[in-house]
Scaffold this active site. Structure first.
Site, PDB file in Angstrom:
ATOM      1  N   ASP A   1       0.800  -0.814  -0.141  1.00  0.00           N
ATOM      2  CA  ASP A   1       0.201   0.375   0.345  1.00  0.00           C
ATOM      3  C   ASP A   1       0.819   0.963   0.297  1.00  0.00           C
ATOM      4  O   ASP A   1       0.550   2.494   1.000  1.00  0.00           O
ATOM      5  CB  ASP A   1      -1.153   0.095   1.229  1.00  0.00           C
ATOM      6  CG  ASP A   1      -2.479  -1.290   1.201  1.00  0.00           C
ATOM      7  OD1 ASP A   1      -2.521  -1.333   0.063  1.00  0.00           O
ATOM      8  OD2 ASP A   1      -3.038  -1.628   2.164  1.00  0.00           O
ATOM      9  N   HIS A   2       2.043   1.178  -0.181  1.00  0.00           N
ATOM     10  CA  HIS A   2       2.902   2.058  -0.632  1.00  0.00           C
ATOM     11  C   HIS A   2       2.590   2.424  -2.149  1.00  0.00           C
ATOM     12  O   HIS A   2       3.753   1.722  -2.748  1.00  0.00           O
ATOM     13  CB  HIS A   2       4.094   2.180   0.123  1.00  0.00           C
ATOM     14  CG  HIS A   2       3.762   1.296   0.794  1.00  0.00           C
ATOM     15  ND1 HIS A   2       5.291   0.464   1.672  1.00  0.00           N
ATOM     16  CD2 HIS A   2       3.105   2.005   1.496  1.00  0.00           C
ATOM     17  CE1 HIS A   2       4.755   0.596   3.430  1.00  0.00           C
ATOM     18  NE2 HIS A   2       3.327   1.234   3.112  1.00  0.00           N
ATOM     19  N   ILE A   3       2.069   3.918  -2.716  1.00  0.00           N
ATOM     20  CA  ILE A   3       2.144   3.505  -4.585  1.00  0.00           C
ATOM     21  C   ILE A   3       3.090   5.451  -4.762  1.00  0.00           C
ATOM     22  O   ILE A   3       2.421   5.482  -3.945  1.00  0.00           O
ATOM     23  CB  ILE A   3       0.824   4.544  -4.878  1.00  0.00           C
ATOM     24  CG1 ILE A   3      -0.115   3.791  -4.140  1.00  0.00           C
ATOM     25  CG2 ILE A   3       0.717   4.417  -6.018  1.00  0.00           C
ATOM     26  CD1 ILE A   3      -1.770   4.000  -4.120  1.00  0.00           C
TER      27      ILE A   3
END
Lengths: 472, 178, 547
Positions: free
Chosen positions: C480-482
């Site tokens: 979830d680290h875009i």
């Protein structure tokens, strides 16, 4: 108590940094030792000068704390020994006259936001020590705080003369030989420097303290200073002297009461630093006061009401997962979503007592809803013995992370009273709005401007309203 | 609440002595504690019976409100749930079963056993898997949290004062009582 | 009725990046208008949503945030649901199931709050190791912004330099708060990892430690940082919204930006948005900021393609939507003979970082190792019930499974690879806008790391913890680290934004945040996003004051 709504972090740091050296009154130092080092510093703490005479983030005693009132904004003055901006040119007689009579060196009257009526009881020795402390140990701050400029007619300081003639005490504390030395010490502290009555004694028609109801409880702005007489129902007559002492020292007793608002500050700046002997003396005196009963309390003490009830049971089951707030949210839902995460779902608080239970709690057991509403709006921020007791405000400041509106706070307050405290206390959105604004709007300004009542009396009323509101 | 809780702690000797379900139920519904605590003046016998059976299946303090919700959810999801509860109650009485450890191995009827497990599961997990999806009957009172509540908080609830926890490991065998 | 609005600074997105810039601009005396695609929901509603979820959904981080039809985001209760917004393809599609939140406050609603800075080496992969790219500037340039971001959000962390990250690197300011204490599980992991040369550090985290910060309370161990901190002890951008409004900022929610309009001078003139009635409105301004996180920002630029910008706005380089990154994650669910007791304190509070650095990065990716510190009572409870237990045996098994199990994770540093690309799907959303289509392949650099380095090390760590059973996830998952979709660089021909996150093609358009990151490093991306936001804010204020 507007101060509660301001950021105090920086102030605290500077307070500790500046005071820690000369007077060693910080939590780690023994208070007994401290009092031996500089008696004047001790009197200053007992009298809690720093609370009003320091702006958030400002230097101690340099003044500038803004007190917003319905009559205008007042600023506390610089009482450091600066010759230009402070009291550096004051002789001891000038100093004494200002502290005990409310008259400045230039002869003009102080507004009674300065509690000189209480300080008038202070002994010559204490005034002398206090004077030496301010002149010798306090660092001069060469800065003028903003000037207080109340609108007409409140700007006529001489109007206070008449009120002073009627109500100012003119003799120092006279010991009562029928009581012990300890009791007399307690009475002196309570009536004089610690000025308990300034907030806790109700006011008469002319805003004078009503001697017959001394310590019987009074409103001050958003908060209510409760009955601290020895009455077993309405007061603290059921507290042990140890409990009184612990409360003054820590501001927190499980299952009884927690200090917030002005009392939180009094504990933080003043009482936690007092010697054990003085705290014992205060406890002894307070246990002996004339009981005052509030008929609204019936036969129920505010400390013993309520019980653990699961609020979860009232909201759990078949609830939709919402993508917008429920416009018809119930008090129980507001409690669960906003309060229970810390106070727990039966309002039992945390196991270690840091988060207090909301039953057996002076605020939820009170007949007057002000303190519950004010606590929800403004939260709690009390620093004692190097630790912080904190609760966020829920909308008292526009910057609060969670903003509850008047309607929601009304529902929540009613729910908490009915479920965990004194049932049937009436709460209305209008009351919440009033407390959000800092207390009842004073009609004095309008009244005095159109000359309905005698001008000077009205001004006195107005000024004393300020005193009640902003002293502690 | 307190007096009601006391009432709920059915004593095993009573069951062993063959105290009839109805007699127990009668004393149960007449408890002023119950009436005061939940506002139900007349608790239906079926719920009384469900709580009695639950008490044997789940030997812990049981919240009557949660019991109500579990009962309603299971009644909706299982045909003839009242009959199932009655059958369990009868089995307990007839065989003078003293606890769940003796009950479950003795229950040879698979359907009855599954129902018993569903009741246990609902009390522990706080959810009933119904026809139209999951029905949440409890979160805070779900018993699975109580088993470790000496160490772990119920998620979203305060553990203690800020930063007041530490790295002390608690023995596995120190089971909290709940 | 369509409306036309105007503001000095127009910000699309109300997450951490948008909110930090909004406050900086307001403090500089500029007018600010913010557009948020999703709704604004109170914390108490989300907290109660969480508690009302069935237990199996409580670890679906988006479950307490049901999307509005006009602002869909990923939901994962079923595979069908998971496929209903993000259109994912490629060998590692699963590793790009990004769970951001289209609510006012953005994905910080359910971030863990972990604030690992990138290291000086992380910014120089190309020159040091011959892989990836170099950043447009060195660590020294970023450092003051890191410090400002830590003080803006309220990050607690260790004062002891030996426990700080990056190692042996000067900090311009100490953390504003001291670290949060370890629970038993984290302490045990720290001790055991040390025997393998792995240093488990107390994580710098945007969580109030011991004291209040900015009017928000200190953490009291609610162990619910995701999916929502019930008391706002953790920074999330939702807590900044009232402050922004108090300073005069205007926030319009349920406003889905769908087109960025440029003029003949290559300046952005307006942003157009739909309200929930599908009515279009426009906002004009002097400076435009797209702060919609790494998927929605490139999507919006591509959606804005027109005659003047045939490949989409800000896309003369054809790099918009390329180089999509995240740390491909593997997890190990382990069971031990002795209790570990996770679940005391925040849900994440420490990580092993020294495994992310070294010369080996010429060959394969570095990685961060950590342990989830969530209370495992729900997992233990459901698993024990699944076994059909009852009575004392049931209680004992719940307690054992809660205490003697753990989840270890390893998150690999990604490289910016142009073929990992976001394009417009031909599938449309509720408003008729193209959904984002993303091709994702973690690449050989990461696969080699997993094979030669991280998985063996993960097994070693698990064994050292006394694991009797180790289950490693069969495929890479998302962290979830875009990052990467509007990549930063000095060369306008192969990057989208400059060192201030300003679009090379349009000098009044800023694209700050994760999408601008040139490389990803192994740590969580938010603090770098926040630092870039503050750097962009300085540039924005400077640019407007200069004009």
């Amino acid at each position: 108590m507007l101060r509660v709504t301001q950021t105090r972090q920086a102030f605290r740091l500077s307070f500790l940094a500046v005071l820690a050296g000369p007077i060693l009154l910080c939590s780690t130092a023994s208070a007994e030792d401290a009092s031996n080092i500089d008696p004047g510093a001790y009197i200053a703490v007992t009298s809690d000068c720093v609370a009003c005479h320091t702006a958030p983030g400002g230097k101690p005693f340099a003044g500038g704390l803004a007190m917003k009132t319905p009559l205008g904004t007042m600023y506390s003055t610089n009482i450091t020994p600066s010759k230009i901006y402070g009291i550096g040119e004051y002789s001891e007689a000038d100093f004494s006259r200002a502290v005990r009579k409310g008259i400045r060196k230039d002869g003009s009257n102080l507004y009674p936001a300065m509690p000189y009526t209480a300080y008038s009881y202070m002994t010559d020795q204490d005034i002398h020590d206090l004077y030496l402390y301010f002149m010798k140990s306090v660092q001069p701050v060469e800065r003028a705080p903003p000037k207080t400029a109340l609108p007409f007619p409140m700007n006529i300081r001489s109007s206070m003369m008449f009120w002073n003639i009627l109500f100012r005490n003119n003799t120092t504390y006279q010991p009562d030989p029928s009581h012990s030395a300890e009791w007399n010490r307690g009475a002196y502290l309570a009536q004089g420097p610690a000025h308990c009555g300034t907030c806790h004694t109700p006011r008469g028609f002319l805003m004078q303290e009503e001697a017959s109801k001394a310590f019987g409880g009074g409103s001050l702005g958003s908060w209510y200073a409760p009955n601290i007489t020895s009455d077993k129902i309405s007061g603290i007559g059921n507290w042990s002297q140890d409990e009184i002492k612990t409360y003054l020292k820590s501001g927190h007793i499980d299952g009884l009461a927690q200090a917030a608002g002005g009392m939180g500050e009094a504990v933080e700046h003043s009482f936690q630093h007092l010697t054990d002997a003085d705290l014992n003396a205060l406890a002894t005196y307070l246990a002996s006061t004339q009981p005052v009963r509030d008929p609204a309390d019936g036969n129920l003490s505010r400390f013993a009401l309520g019980r653990p009830v699961s609020s979860a049971d009232r909201v759990r089951g078949d609830q939709p997962i919402r993508s917008e707030d429920n416009p018809d949210i119930s008090g129980a839902e507001l409690f669960m979503g906003n309060c229970a995460s810390c106070h727990n779902y039966k309002a039992q608080g945390s196991r270690d007592g840091y988060y207090p239970s909301l039953w057996h709690n002076s605020v939820t057991g009170a007949s007057n809803p002000d303190n519950l509403i004010a606590t929800i709006l403004f939260g709690v921020d009390r620093h004692v013995a190097g630790a912080q007791a904190f609760m966020p405000g829920f909308g008292g400041k526009k910057t609060d992370a969670v903003q509850l509106n008047d309607q929601e706070i009304t529902k929540l307050t009613k729910y908490v009273f009915d479920t965990y405290g004194r049932p049937q206390v009436s709460v209305s959105p209008a009351q919440v709005a009033t407390i959000r604004q800092g207390g009842p709007k004073s009609p004095l300004l309008v009244l005095s401007r159109i000359g309905i009542a005698g001008g000077t009396i009205i001004i006195a009323l107005g000024c004393f309203w300020l005193l009640r509101t902003f002293r502690k | 609440m307190t007096s009601f809780r006391k009432e709920l702690k059915i004593n095993r000797r009573g069951l062993l002595l063959g105290m009839s379900a109805l007699a127990t139920a009668a004393s149960f519904t007449q408890s002023p504690g119950l009436a005061a605590s939940n506002g139900y003046i007349h608790e239906p016998d079926s719920i009384v019976q469900f709580m009695l059976v639950s008490k044997l299946l789940v030997p812990h303090e049981l919240d009557p409100f949660v019991g109500h919700k579990i009962y309603n959810a299971l009644s909706d999801s299982e045909e003839g749930f009242d009959n199932t509860v009655t059958a369990l109650q009868n089995f307990i009485m007839k065989n003078a079963v003293v606890d769940v450890e003796h009950l479950m191995p003795a229950l040879t009827d698979v359907a009855l056993k599954n129902s018993a497990l569903k009741i246990i599961s609902a009390w522990y997990s706080g959810v009933v898997h119904g026809k139209s999806g999951d029905r949440v009957v409890a979160f805070e009172e779900a018993l699975m949290f109580k088993v470790t509540n000496d160490v772990m908080t119920i998620p979203s609830y305060a553990k203690s004062a800020p930063n007041a926890w530490n790295a002390t490991a608690v023995p596995l065998l120190n089971m909290p009582s709940f | 009725m369509p409306s036309t609005l105007n503001s000095d600074v127009v910000i699309v997105g109300t997450g951490v990046v948008g909110c930090l810039i909004a406050e900086q601009a307001l403090d500089a005396g500029l007018s600010v208008l913010m557009l948020e695609a999703g709704p604004r929901v109170s914390r108490d509603t989300i907290v109660e949503n969480y508690r009302n979820l069935p237990p199996t959904l409580r670890n679906h981080w988006n479950a307490p945030y049901p999307p509005k039809p006009w602002a869909p985001h990923l939901e994962t209760r079923t595979p069908t649901e998971a496929a209903s917004y993000l259109d994912l393809t490629g060998p590692n599609a699963k590793a790009y199931e990004q769970g951001y939140v289209r609510y006012a406050g953005g994905a910080t609603w359910h971030w863990a709050g972990i604030c690992w800075r990138m290291t000086p080496d992380d910014l120089r992969l190309k020159s040091l190791y011959g892989v990836g790219r170099d950043w447009a500037f060195s660590y020294d340039v970023l450092e003051p912004y890191y410090a400002r971001a830590e003080h803006a959000m309220g990050v607690c962390g260790p004062g002891d330099p030996a426990l700080q990250w990056p190692p042996r690197t000067a900090r311009s300011r100490p953390y504003p708060m001291r670290p949060i204490p370890f629970g038993p599980g984290e302490q045990r992991l720290t001790d055991v990892a040390a025997t393998l040369g792995m240093q488990n550090l107390p994580a710098p985290q945007a969580r109030n430690s011991g004291v209040s910060f900015d009017g928000r309370p200190p953490c009291c161990g609610n162990n619910n940082c995701f999916p929502v901190c019930p008391i706002a002890a953790k920074y999330d951008a939702a807590t900044a919204l009232p402050r922004i409004e108090a300073k005069g900022g205007r926030i319009i929610t349920n406003a889905v930006a769908y087109r960025v309009e440029t003029n003949a001078q290559k300046k952005v003139e307006a942003v157009h948005y739909y309200d929930p009635n599908r009515t279009s409105h426009s906002v004009s301004g002097k400076i435009f900021v797209l702060a919609c996180n790494g998927i929605e920002t490139p999507k919006l630029l591509l959606l804005s393609a027109d005659d003047k910008n045939p490949r989409g706005v800000a896309n003369s380089s054809d790099q918009v939507g390329r180089n999509m990154m995240d740390q491909p994650k593997l997890i190990a669910d382990i069971e031990m003979s002795e209790p570990l007791w996770t679940g005391v304190g925040p849900v994440q509070s420490s990580s092993i970082m020294n495994t992310s650095q070294g010369d080996f990065r010429r060959e394969y990716a570095g990685a961060m190792f950590r342990m989830e510190n969530m209370a495992r009572s729900t997992l233990g409870g459901l698993a024990a019930l699944e076994k059909g237990l009852y009575g004392k045996a049931l209680d004992q098994e719940i307690r054992r499974l809660s205490a003697c199990t753990a989840r270890l994770t390893v998150e690999h540093e990604p490289l910016p690879l142009p073929f990992n690309r976001l394009t417009l799907s031909d599938k449309k959303d509720w408003l008729g806008l193209n959904r984002p289509r993303i091709y994702y392949d973690v690449g050989d650099y990461v696969r080699r790391s997993a094979e030669n380095y991280t998985v063996p090390l993960l097994k070693k760590l698990a064994t050292a913890l006394g694991a009797t059973d180790i289950k490693i996830s069969p495929e890479f998952l998302h962290s979830d680290h875009i990052m990467g979709g509007t990549i930063m660089g000095n060369d306008p021909s192969d990057s989208v934004v400059d060192a201030d996150c300003r679009a090379h093609d349009h000098d009044n358009l800023f694209l700050p945040g994760g999408a601008a990151m040139t490389t990803g490093g192994s740590g969580n991306s938010t603090i770098t996003m926040a630092a870039l936001a503050l750097k962009a804010a300085d540039a924005i204020v400077g640019q407007l004051n200069h004009a």
